[in-house]
Design a protein around this motif. Structure first.
Motif, short mmCIF file in Angstrom:
data_model
loop_
_atom_site.label_atom_id
_atom_site.label_comp_id
_atom_site.label_asym_id
_atom_site.label_seq_id
_atom_site.Cartn_x
_atom_site.Cartn_y
_atom_site.Cartn_z
N PHE A 293 -11.95 5.51 4.90
CA PHE A 293 -10.52 5.47 5.20
C PHE A 293 -9.04 5.75 4.42
N ILE A 294 -8.70 4.25 3.65
CA ILE A 294 -7.65 3.61 3.12
C ILE A 294 -8.13 4.98 0.87
N ARG A 295 -9.99 5.01 1.02
CA ARG A 295 -10.07 5.67 0.12
C ARG A 295 -9.71 7.06 -0.28
N ALA A 296 -9.33 7.71 1.58
CA ALA A 296 -9.55 9.12 1.15
C ALA A 296 -8.23 9.13 1.15
N LYS A 297 -7.02 8.30 2.45
CA LYS A 297 -5.54 8.18 1.63
C LYS A 297 -4.94 7.79 -0.08
N ALA A 298 -6.05 7.45 -0.39
CA ALA A 298 -5.47 7.31 -2.55
C ALA A 298 -5.82 8.50 -2.84
N LEU A 299 -6.48 9.33 -1.91
CA LEU A 299 -7.12 10.64 -3.33
C LEU A 299 -6.33 11.29 -2.72
N SER A 300 -5.83 11.82 -2.00
CA SER A 300 -4.88 12.77 -1.01
C SER A 300 -3.66 12.03 -1.68
N GLY A 301 -3.57 10.93 -2.16
CA GLY A 301 -1.97 10.46 -2.70
C GLY A 301 -2.06 11.21 -3.65
N ILE A 302 -2.95 10.83 -4.45
CA ILE A 302 -3.49 11.27 -6.48
C ILE A 302 -3.11 12.99 -6.41
N GLU A 303 -3.91 13.15 -5.21
CA GLU A 303 -4.25 14.91 -5.64
C GLU A 303 -2.59 15.71 -5.03
N MET A 304 -1.03 14.67 -4.02
CA MET A 304 -0.21 14.84 -3.57
C MET A 304 0.99 14.93 -4.58
N LYS A 305 0.46 13.51 -5.85
CA LYS A 305 1.45 12.95 -6.57
C LYS A 305 2.89 12.24 -4.86
N GLY A 306 1.80 11.29 -4.51
CA GLY A 306 2.38 10.29 -3.86
C GLY A 306 2.14 9.67 -4.16
N ILE A 307 3.72 8.06 -3.74
CA ILE A 307 4.10 6.86 -4.40
C ILE A 307 4.41 6.34 -2.98
N LYS A 308 4.33 4.87 -4.07
CA LYS A 308 4.95 4.15 -2.60
C LYS A 308 6.72 4.06 -2.61
N PRO A 309 7.30 4.22 -2.29
CA PRO A 309 8.84 3.98 -2.46
C PRO A 309 8.99 2.56 -2.34
N ALA A 310 10.39 2.22 -2.77
CA ALA A 310 10.70 0.51 -1.84
C ALA A 310 10.99 0.99 -0.95
N PHE A 311 10.21 0.06 0.03
CA PHE A 311 9.96 0.07 1.24
C PHE A 311 11.00 -1.06 2.16
N GLU A 312 12.16 -0.91 2.73
CA GLU A 312 13.00 -1.53 2.86
C GLU A 312 12.81 -1.93 5.45
N ASP A 313 12.76 -2.67 5.68
CA ASP A 313 13.24 -2.93 6.70
C ASP A 313 14.69 -1.92 7.44
N ALA A 314 14.99 -1.00 7.28
CA ALA A 314 15.98 -0.78 8.13
C ALA A 314 15.95 0.73 8.28
N GLN A 315 17.20 1.32 8.71
CA GLN A 315 17.22 2.69 8.53
C GLN A 315 17.98 3.37 7.39
#
Length: 839
Positions: A293-315
């Motif tokens: 499952f994680i591998r599929a998410k990683a491959l999809s992230g590469i295909e969609m040019k996805g990244i992990k943004p700066a993630f905050e515990d706030a709205q």
């Protein structure tokens, strides 16, 4: 809480699930994709994002990750929990390969690397390059004993080995011996039958119902004693088992049955052995499913040019260059590009009210926010800039599209009111609402009033949201209330096309009049509509368009200035590097000169010491002393001459520079004097006919034909000119007999020619050029050489076929300024170079 139930279909997340499933290696991962759900647990989401980001690095940087055998053997394992049931050969083989994959993955993720002295205290620590995935694999059992036991049962092709048990080995050896005996007997019988003519020469034994038989023609079947087992479909061949091998074939059947029973016994015994470990094995398969499952998410992230943004515990939503992944992939198939979205929602500006023309991208903007936030909280990488900041929401509500239902007796507006009711009931400061065409579906005046009332209460609850609308009262509400901000989807009024760019700060125009005019609606209809709505509305809409246009203009200006500043910074940095390089080169040259001087000094001292030693060793013999002194004097003279020559060369160069400078200064003074003298107007008598004159400030001299108090007719060369008398001044008569050998040249021209002479190179290389290119280059070169006064130049054209050399010399023969040309001396290039002497 996610509302409504078909939320994923509305934002397109069901297509994201399909993309993920396509990248899974087995049903293990596909089930995890189906189970993937929205979460509002910050730690859980952070862990999922970290795992996916680390797997992206594995895909991009590692080549040895074990991802070959992802087999789902959970169903067979659950089946053999019942006593007496067993795994078949293929299931055991799949179990072995998948357990090896689990073992290799755990081993890969538990690798560490040295971190040299991270704290500066002289110690070395080990750390994992993939800490989140390492933690996931921390307590996974890998079952090496089961793998070893399966290797003792199965061969590399997944078949039971002969030595899986002693009984199986005996059975297979007897099978092999019996089969060989039957083959020999059949071949002997077949050869005899062929020699007797009962069977054709090309016939070979075959198998029918698991028994070896001989094909025979029906008319000859009584010639061979045995059992007829079958006949061909045409009836032209019967298959006879000779009586001599019937017992042996029966034994083969018995042995095959024994072999099958022994294999079942071995598999049953193996299944019984692993039965107590099935729960732990299934837990390891959960780990394998998670990795898939994680591998599929990683491959999809590469295909969609996805990244992990700066993630905050706030709205918070502070996204730059955010892109709807499905829209980008769709447009890229047609060679188009999607326009990225910049959006910011924080505590001060929680609700964004977007207005603008239809088909301008408002709904896409809404879906982009909903899809990316949902993907993020499902632990997926999102397509936006790395500088983006993203927060977390506990509830997401969406009201988009037409929810009209005949079964539920809901009209379009009723469905919108139902959605508003749910939002008002459940939303709070941790909610994100997405509403398209807020207040639409009913009479505009009451619809806008209800929408404003709902918006007021949503704002009071501190809710975050993105809302699209055309209502003017909502735009005014956003301007007058904190927490709500206007935004506009930009539209090019001149080209009449949407730009799909979101601009926060001002409301947008619907461009209804412009779009109606572009569609081709009759002008009288447009004029009538404008009159109905009132000139004030039309004017305010135009002012709004102008504000948007001006803001876009200045935004473009700001971006250009920013780009220029970046370019200037790059140029300044480049020049600074070059200055540093020059300074470094200067220091190296000085260092080299100093080393040469020291070397020369050491050599001089050594020479002096050697001379003194020679004098002492020769006991002051006159001839030896004189000879040593002479050598020392000669060396001293050589050093002095070298220093003198260098000094003289430097002095000569300086003197030449001073002389040229003084000469240029003298020429400028003489020129200035001549110009001053020429400008002096003789006042002895007025200008009369036949006098020579020139126009003040010019150099051309003409002769007066006739004159009067105001105007004078002057012949300049072949041109007769009427000039005011006060503009003329007397001049010296030209000397027609003497050729003009000098002319006044401005100081700027002299300076230019001086620089040109200093930079002129006496050689030109035309090798590799075409004929016309070479002739053009040589033409400019010869012109420049004549202009700066060079007496000899060289043209490097190479030998080759000689065509270039011939063309160049044919041209040189026609140039008046060329005195002579010839081949260069053979030592310096010979026929490949032409030396040209200039007049």
């Amino acid at each position: 809480m996610i509302y409504p139930q078909n939320f994923e279909q509305k934002i397109g997340f069901n297509q994201i699930r399909d993309l993920l499933k396509a990248k899974c290696l087995s049903t293990l991962g596909e089930e995890r994709v189906d189970e993937m759900a929205f979460s509002d647990n910050f730690e859980e989401i952070s862990t999922r994002l970290a795992q996916t980001t680390e797997f992206v690095r594995i895909i991009q940087e590692e080549n040895s990750f074990p991802d070959q055998y992802f087999f789902d053997v959970r169903t067979p394992l659950k089946r053999i929990r019942v006593e007496g049931l067993y795994l078949d050969e293929q299931e055991v083989f799949d179990l072995k390969r998948s357990l090896e994959t689990i073992r290799d993955i755990v081993r890969f993720l538990q690798q560490t690397e040295e971190d040299e002295d991270p704290d500066g205290n002289g110690t070395e620590n080990t750390k994992s390059p993939y800490p989140a995935l390492r933690e996931l694999a921390g307590d996974i059992i890998v079952f090496p004993q089961i793998i070893a036991r399966i290797n003792g049962i199965l061969d590399k092709f997944g078949k039971i080995k002969d030595n899986a048990s002693a009984e199986l080995l005996r059975i297979r050896r007897e099978l092999s011996a019996t089969a060989s005996s039957i083959s020999r007997s059949l071949n002997s019988i077949l050869r005899n039958a062929q020699s007797e003519g009962y069977v054709d020469k090309d016939i070979t034994p075959t198998v029918r119902d698991g028994r070896l038989v001989i094909p025979v023609a029906p008319g000859m079947k009584r010639k061979i004693r045995g059992i007829v087992h079958d006949e061909s479909a045409t009836g032209k061949t019967v298959f006879i088992e000779p009586a001599e091998v019937v017992e042996a074939n029966n034994r083969i059947r018995e042995l095959e049955g024994e072999e099958r029973r022994e294999i079942i016994r071995i598999l049953t015994e193996f299944s019984a052995a692993i039965r107590p470990q099935i729960p732990a094995i299934l837990q390891s398969y959960d780990f394998l499913a998670e990795i898939d499952f994680i591998r599929a998410k990683a491959l999809s992230g590469i295909e969609m040019k996805g990244i992990k943004p700066a993630f905050e515990d706030a709205q918070v939503i502070d996204w730059s260059e955010a892109v709807h992944p499905l829209l980008r992939m769709s447009l890229e198939k047609h060679g188009k590009k999607v326009v990225p979205l910049d959006i910011e929602l924080d505590a001060a500006r929680r609700i964004l009210l977007i207005s603008g023309p239809n088909a301008g991208g408002k709904s896409v903007c809404l879906k982009t926010v909903g899809l990316l936030q949902y993907m993020l909280q499902c632990g997926m990488l999102v397509s936006m800039s790395e500088s983006s900041h993203a927060g977390i929401f506990s509830h997401i509500f969406i009201d988009i599209g037409d929810e009209q239902s005949i079964e539920d007796d809901l009209s379009t507006y009723s469905s919108h009111l139902t959605n508003m009711k749910m939002m008002l009931k459940y939303c709070n400061h941790r909610s994100l609402i997405l509403i398209d065409e807020f207040g639409g579906g009913t009479e505009p005046q009451i619809g806008g009033a209800i929408a404003e009332a709902v918006l007021k209460r949503l704002n009071n609850k501190g809710t975050f949201g993105v809302i699209t609308t055309h209502y003017q009262n909502l735009k005014h509400f956003a301007e007058d209330h904190e927490g709500v901000v206007n935004g506009a989807m930009l539209y090019d009024r001149h080209e009449m096309r949407p730009l799909f760019q979101l601009q926060i700060g001002n409301p947008g125009s619907s461009f209804a009049v412009e779009i109606a005019r572009k569609i081709g609606l009759p002008e009288e209809v447009i004029a009538d509509a404008s009159e109905i709505v009132g000139s004030e509305y039309i004017q305010s809409d135009k002012y709004l368009q102008d504000i948007v246009r001006d803001k876009r203009y200045w935004e473009t200006k700001r971006q250009k200035i920013h780009q220029r500043e970046k370019q200037m910074d790059a140029v300044i940095e480049k020049y600074q590097r070059e200055i540093e390089e020059l300074e470094r080169s200067r220091k190296e040259i000085l260092k080299k000169a100093k080393e040469d001087a020291e070397h020369l000094l050491k050599e001089s001292n050594a020479k002096i010491e050697n001379t003194i030693r020679t004098i002492k060793e020769s006991q002051a013999e006159k001839e030896k002393t004189r000879q040593a002194r002479q050598e020392l004097e000669d060396f001293k003279r050589q050093v002095e001459e070298a220093e003198k020559a260098a000094a003289e060369e430097k002095i000569a160069r300086k003197m030449e520079q001073l002389r040229q400078k003084q000469e240029r200064k003298k020429n400028r003074k003489e020129q200035q004097k001549a110009e001053d003298a020429a400008r002096e107007t003789p006042k002895a008598r007025p200008i009369m006919a036949d006098d020579y004159v020139r126009i003040k400030g010019q150099t051309s001299v003409g002769q007066v034909l006739e004159t009067n108090p105001r105007n004078t007719v002057v012949m300049f060369g072949l041109m007769k000119t009427n000039v005011k008398t006060e503009r003329l001044e007397r001049a010296e008569a030209p000397k027609p007999a003497a050729p003009v050998k000098s002319t006044f040249v401005s100081s700027e021209t002299q300076e230019l020619m001086h620089k040109k002479k200093l930079n002129f190179k006496q050689d030109i290389d035309v090798r590799g050029m075409r004929g016309d290119e070479a002739i053009q280059a040589v033409t400019y070169f010869i012109d420049d050489a004549v202009q700066v006064g060079i007496s000899r130049v060289r043209i490097l054209h190479g030998t080759g076929t000689g065509i270039l050399r011939t063309l160049i010399r044919q041209y040189l023969a026609t140039v008046p300024g060329v005195a002579h040309f010839q081949d260069e001396h053979v030592q310096f290039g010979g026929a490949g170079i032409t030396v040209v002497d200039l007049k």
